[in-house]
Design an enzyme around this catalytic site. Structure first.
Site, PDB file in Angstrom:
ATOM      1  N   SER A  85      19.335  29.368 105.065  1.00  0.00           N
ATOM      2  CA  SER A  85      18.266  29.626 105.209  1.00  0.00           C
ATOM      3  C   SER A  85      17.310  31.512 105.580  1.00  0.00           C
ATOM      4  O   SER A  85      16.808  31.616 105.393  1.00  0.00           O
ATOM      5  CB  SER A  85      16.986  29.296 105.027  1.00  0.00           C
ATOM      6  OG  SER A  85      16.746  28.144 106.260  1.00  0.00           O
ATOM      7  N   ASN A 131      10.371  20.364 111.829  1.00  0.00           N
ATOM      8  CA  ASN A 131       8.864  20.237 110.306  1.00  0.00           C
ATOM      9  C   ASN A 131       8.224  20.539 110.786  1.00  0.00           C
ATOM     10  O   ASN A 131       7.645  21.511 109.291  1.00  0.00           O
ATOM     11  CB  ASN A 131       9.234  19.175 109.861  1.00  0.00           C
ATOM     12  CG  ASN A 131      10.004  18.104 109.676  1.00  0.00           C
ATOM     13  OD1 ASN A 131      11.107  18.576 109.347  1.00  0.00           O
ATOM     14  ND2 ASN A 131      10.810  17.095 109.118  1.00  0.00           N
ATOM     15  N   THR A 184     -12.253  43.224  69.704  1.00  0.00           N
ATOM     16  CA  THR A 184     -11.716  42.525  69.323  1.00  0.00           C
ATOM     17  C   THR A 184     -10.839  41.783  68.176  1.00  0.00           C
ATOM     18  O   THR A 184     -10.571  43.238  67.127  1.00  0.00           O
ATOM     19  CB  THR A 184     -13.280  41.078  68.606  1.00  0.00           C
ATOM     20  OG1 THR A 184     -13.400  41.554  67.765  1.00  0.00           O
ATOM     21  CG2 THR A 184     -14.067  41.392  69.849  1.00  0.00           C
ATOM     22  N   HIS A 185      -9.985  41.478  68.676  1.00  0.00           N
ATOM     23  CA  HIS A 185      -8.193  40.864  67.766  1.00  0.00           C
ATOM     24  C   HIS A 185      -7.886  42.139  67.640  1.00  0.00           C
ATOM     25  O   HIS A 185      -6.989  42.885  66.263  1.00  0.00           O
ATOM     26  CB  HIS A 185      -8.724  40.837  66.654  1.00  0.00           C
ATOM     27  CG  HIS A 185      -9.108  39.321  66.525  1.00  0.00           C
ATOM     28  ND1 HIS A 185      -9.292  38.432  66.314  1.00  0.00           N
ATOM     29  CD2 HIS A 185     -11.545  39.550  66.011  1.00  0.00           C
ATOM     30  CE1 HIS A 185     -10.559  37.164  65.573  1.00  0.00           C
ATOM     31  NE2 HIS A 185     -11.681  37.759  66.242  1.00  0.00           N
ATOM     32  N   SER A 210      12.368  60.872  79.295  1.00  0.00           N
ATOM     33  CA  SER A 210      13.820  60.193  78.797  1.00  0.00           C
ATOM     34  C   SER A 210      14.697  61.073  79.083  1.00  0.00           C
ATOM     35  O   SER A 210      14.848  62.354  79.136  1.00  0.00           O
ATOM     36  CB  SER A 210      13.107  60.190  77.219  1.00  0.00           C
ATOM     37  OG  SER A 210      14.547  60.308  76.728  1.00  0.00           O
ATOM     38  N   LYS A 228       9.234  63.113  75.995  1.00  0.00           N
ATOM     39  CA  LYS A 228       8.305  61.990  76.124  1.00  0.00           C
ATOM     40  C   LYS A 228       7.938  61.519  77.414  1.00  0.00           C
ATOM     41  O   LYS A 228       8.447  61.936  78.122  1.00  0.00           O
ATOM     42  CB  LYS A 228      10.009  61.117  75.872  1.00  0.00           C
ATOM     43  CG  LYS A 228      10.468  60.061  74.983  1.00  0.00           C
ATOM     44  CD  LYS A 228       9.503  59.376  74.004  1.00  0.00           C
ATOM     45  CE  LYS A 228       9.741  58.236  74.432  1.00  0.00           C
ATOM     46  NZ  LYS A 228       8.848  56.871  73.601  1.00  0.00           N
ATOM     47  N   ASN A 245       6.891  58.434  79.907  1.00  0.00           N
ATOM     48  CA  ASN A 245       6.398  56.850  79.987  1.00  0.00           C
ATOM     49  C   ASN A 245       5.666  56.897  80.554  1.00  0.00           C
ATOM     50  O   ASN A 245       5.829  56.662  81.861  1.00  0.00           O
ATOM     51  CB  ASN A 245       7.875  56.473  78.901  1.00  0.00           C
ATOM     52  CG  ASN A 245       9.129  57.023  77.847  1.00  0.00           C
ATOM     53  OD1 ASN A 245       8.252  57.355  76.898  1.00  0.00           O
ATOM     54  ND2 ASN A 245      10.039  56.312  78.351  1.00  0.00           N
ATOM     55  N   GLU A 286       4.329  49.771  82.169  1.00  0.00           N
ATOM     56  CA  GLU A 286       5.244  48.164  82.275  1.00  0.00           C
ATOM     57  C   GLU A 286       5.351  47.870  82.665  1.00  0.00           C
ATOM     58  O   GLU A 286       5.858  45.815  82.289  1.00  0.00           O
ATOM     59  CB  GLU A 286       6.387  48.659  81.131  1.00  0.00           C
ATOM     60  CG  GLU A 286       5.892  49.740  80.043  1.00  0.00           C
ATOM     61  CD  GLU A 286       6.707  50.918  79.090  1.00  0.00           C
ATOM     62  OE1 GLU A 286       7.304  50.455  78.268  1.00  0.00           O
ATOM     63  OE2 GLU A 286       7.392  52.140  79.760  1.00  0.00           O
ATOM     64  N   TYR A 335       8.965  14.952 104.688  1.00  0.00           N
ATOM     65  CA  TYR A 335       9.801  16.559 104.329  1.00  0.00           C
ATOM     66  C   TYR A 335      10.747  16.189 103.896  1.00  0.00           C
ATOM     67  O   TYR A 335      11.778  15.291 104.564  1.00  0.00           O
ATOM     68  CB  TYR A 335       9.909  16.728 106.039  1.00  0.00           C
ATOM     69  CG  TYR A 335      10.709  18.449 105.994  1.00  0.00           C
ATOM     70  CD1 TYR A 335      10.128  19.236 105.190  1.00  0.00           C
ATOM     71  CD2 TYR A 335      12.053  18.004 106.083  1.00  0.00           C
ATOM     72  CE1 TYR A 335      10.960  20.565 105.513  1.00  0.00           C
ATOM     73  CE2 TYR A 335      13.068  19.217 105.898  1.00  0.00           C
ATOM     74  CZ  TYR A 335      12.411  20.836 104.965  1.00  0.00           C
ATOM     75  OH  TYR A 335      13.325  21.172 105.917  1.00  0.00           O
ATOM     76  N   GLN A 352      12.385  23.456 102.133  1.00  0.00           N
ATOM     77  CA  GLN A 352      13.268  25.165 102.118  1.00  0.00           C
ATOM     78  C   GLN A 352      13.246  26.023 100.968  1.00  0.00           C
ATOM     79  O   GLN A 352      12.801  27.202 101.229  1.00  0.00           O
ATOM     80  CB  GLN A 352      14.612  24.793 102.197  1.00  0.00           C
ATOM     81  CG  GLN A 352      15.134  25.805 103.041  1.00  0.00           C
ATOM     82  CD  GLN A 352      16.567  25.375 104.034  1.00  0.00           C
ATOM     83  OE1 GLN A 352      16.072  25.117 105.163  1.00  0.00           O
ATOM     84  NE2 GLN A 352      17.508  25.817 103.227  1.00  0.00           N
ATOM     85  N   LYS A 411       9.647  29.199 100.440  1.00  0.00           N
ATOM     86  CA  LYS A 411       9.684  30.220 100.494  1.00  0.00           C
ATOM     87  C   LYS A 411      10.554  31.445  99.879  1.00  0.00           C
ATOM     88  O   LYS A 411       9.697  33.025  99.715  1.00  0.00           O
ATOM     89  CB  LYS A 411      10.644  31.346 101.650  1.00  0.00           C
ATOM     90  CG  LYS A 411      10.529  29.961 103.222  1.00  0.00           C
ATOM     91  CD  LYS A 411      11.159  29.597 104.186  1.00  0.00           C
ATOM     92  CE  LYS A 411      10.920  27.984 104.832  1.00  0.00           C
ATOM     93  NZ  LYS A 411      11.403  27.142 104.503  1.00  0.00           N
TER      94      LYS A 411
HETATM   95  N1  ARG Z   1      14.962  25.323 107.412  1.00  0.00           N
HETATM   96  C1  ARG Z   1      14.280  24.374 107.218  1.00  0.00           C
HETATM   97  C2  ARG Z   1      12.842  24.685 105.473  1.00  0.00           C
HETATM   98  O1  ARG Z   1      12.723  25.628 105.487  1.00  0.00           O
HETATM   99  C3  ARG Z   1      13.019  24.029 108.509  1.00  0.00           C
HETATM  100  C4  ARG Z   1      13.008  22.349 108.526  1.00  0.00           C
HETATM  101  C5  ARG Z   1      13.722  21.379 108.851  1.00  0.00           C
HETATM  102  N2  ARG Z   1      14.012  20.328 108.615  1.00  0.00           N
HETATM  103  C6  ARG Z   1      14.816  19.259 108.777  1.00  0.00           C
HETATM  104  N3  ARG Z   1      14.332  18.148 109.283  1.00  0.00           N
HETATM  105  N4  ARG Z   1      16.035  19.592 108.443  1.00  0.00           N
HETATM  106  O2  ARG Z   1      12.287  23.789 105.390  1.00  0.00           O
END
Ligand code: ARG
Length: 461
Positions: free
Chosen positions: A24, A111, A156-157, A278, A284, A286, A291, A318, A323, A326
């Protein structure tokens, strides 16, 4: 070779595909500052409680600060073999300070570490959004003040309904973005608890002081249940929901701006700074920013649905599934930042065509309700009868291809004998908006009153 961080029971290293699906670091490196801040607080607490020596803590802190400057200077070599930001930092720490580095992870797991890093990041992002919403509200109030009495059609509408003022319409968005800001603050208050010390899921046997690390990291308190702490991604889901609702508001306004800036409406003209041309049609101009704001809402909604789906069947505590939390959040955050900045700029410097708005406000018999209300007030008709009488006046005006205010008095009297000259006082759009002075209504005096109240509120918070 097997992994230095967890390879004790492994005879061989991972397959290349395993490494690719598992790593990651390509995205969670974004958490480096939070990771280092968390480790500094953890190490300080470990020394204070006598779990590690003051000498080791000094080395660890020095090493972590070195790593922070290496990353910030772009001199840090991130490695996919080391999976994530936590292990990249720890491995570098070992290179820098030797065996003392191995003591940092005492009474901690990745964790609770990742739960901490991510929470800190999301909290800071929410604070950024709070500030951006403040700037957007300020820009909107300025435009609303300017146009508190600028008459436009209310729809409205998407059909002309009743005249309103452009200031009132903008203030509708002020209410929405104001609510978004309270949602941001509610979310911050709810997530303001420190995960550090939950360890893998069960807590730890070491005599740690969770209140100390919580305070050091700016949290109100430590979390109360170690299993929940490492399983919980509510704070990320809540961030995405808040972002999705805010994006939805931005998208509705973006759509209106697209409509308003068509030559057919001509209500607003975007500045050169917030429009594009354009490559083939020289005439144009735009509304691309509007948008894109409209479209990017889809990414944010997608991020929310994506993470809800990741979390929905996960057993406690966990799982590596988490993971996947993110990238969705990082992308949504970056997207929303851009959308807010673009909307603030676009609305701040768009040109408003008052004449076009006023002309359109009078079209479509938009003061018909005013005529019906007049018949109730001045001639004592029940509203339903007044509605019917007014409908006949509209039909007549339509047949004569003129506005209600252009119908001669005797024609109106033919429709209902109680109608007098005075009726013309309510048939103009300016009088129509001025009359809607109920609390929260579109009368310019009411709009100005709400603008003043919002200005006071913005100053307070
Ligand atoms: N890279 C992991 C995550 O984003 C970190 C936690 C990993 N923990 C584990 N028990 N493998 O969640």
């Amino acid at each position: 070779a097997s992994n230095r961080m967890w390879g004790g029971r492994f005879a061989s290293g991972p397959d290349a595909v395993m490494e690719a699906i598992n790593a990651s670091i390509d995205f969670d490196r974004k958490l480096y500052a939070q990771d280092i801040r968390g480790s500094l607080a953890h190490a300080a607490m470990l020394a204070e409680t006598g779990i590690i020596s003051a000498e080791d803590e000094r080395k660890i802190a020095h090493g972590l600060n070195t790593i922070l400057s290496e990353i910030e200077a772009g001199r840090f070599a991130f490695s996919r073999k080391l999976e994530d930001i936590h292990m990249n930092v720890e491995a570098r720490l070992a290179e820098l300070i030797g065996p003392a580095a191995g003591r940092l992870h005492t009474a901690r797991s990745r964790n609770d570490q990742v739960a901490l890093d991510f929470r800190l990041w999301v909290k800071e992002e929410l604070q950024r959004i709070d500030a951006q919403l403040g700037r957007l509200l300020d820009a909107f109030l300025t435009r609303a003040e300017e146009h508190a009495a600028t008459v436009m059609p209310g729809f409205t509408h998407l059909q002309a309904a009743q005249p309103v003022t452009f200031g009132h319409h903008l203030m509708a968005y002020v209410e929405m973005f104001g609510r978004d800001r309270t949602r941001v603050r509610d979310a911050i208050a709810r997530m303001d608890e420190c995960p550090l010390g939950a360890a893998a899921l069960a807590g730890t046997g070491f005599p740690i002081d969770r209140h100390r690390t919580a305070t050091a990291l700016g949290f109100r308190a430590p979390t109360r249940n170690s299993i929940d702490t490492v399983s919980d991604r509510d704070f990320a889901l809540e961030f995405l929901s808040v972002a999705a609702i805010c994006a939805t508001h931005l998208s509705r306004l973006a759509e209106e701006i697209v409509i308003w800036s068509t030559p057919q409406f001509g209500f607003v003209r975007l500045s050169d700074a917030f429009s594009t041309g354009s490559s083939i049609m020289p005439q144009k101009k735009n509304p691309d920013a509007a948008e894109l704001i409209r479209a990017k809402t889809g990414r944010i909604n997608g991020a929310l649905v994506g993470l809800l789906t990741v979390m929905k069947g996960l057993p406690l505590a966990y799982s590596k599934d988490m993971q996947e939390d993110k990238e969705a959040v990082f992308d949504a955050a970056e997207t929303l930042d851009l959308m807010l900045a673009a909307m603030t700029g676009m609305v701040g410097d768009m040109e408003v065509n008052k004449a076009a708005m006023r002309k359109a406000a009078g079209a479509g018999f938009s003061t018909a309700t005013d005529l019906a209300d007049w018949l109730v007030r001045e001639a004592g008709l029940p509203f339903r009868e007044a509605h019917h009488v007014t409908g006949r006046a509209v039909a007549l005006a339509e047949a004569r291809k003129c506005g209600l205010e252009k119908l001669p008095l005797d024609a109106l009297k033919d429709i209902h004998p109680a109608i007098t000259e005075d009726v013309y006082s309510v048939l103009s759009v300016a009088n129509s908006v001025r009359s809607r002075a109920s609390y929260g209504g579109t009368a310019p005096a009411q709009v100005r009153r709400q603008i003043r109240a919002w200005r006071r509120r913005l100053k307070r918070d």
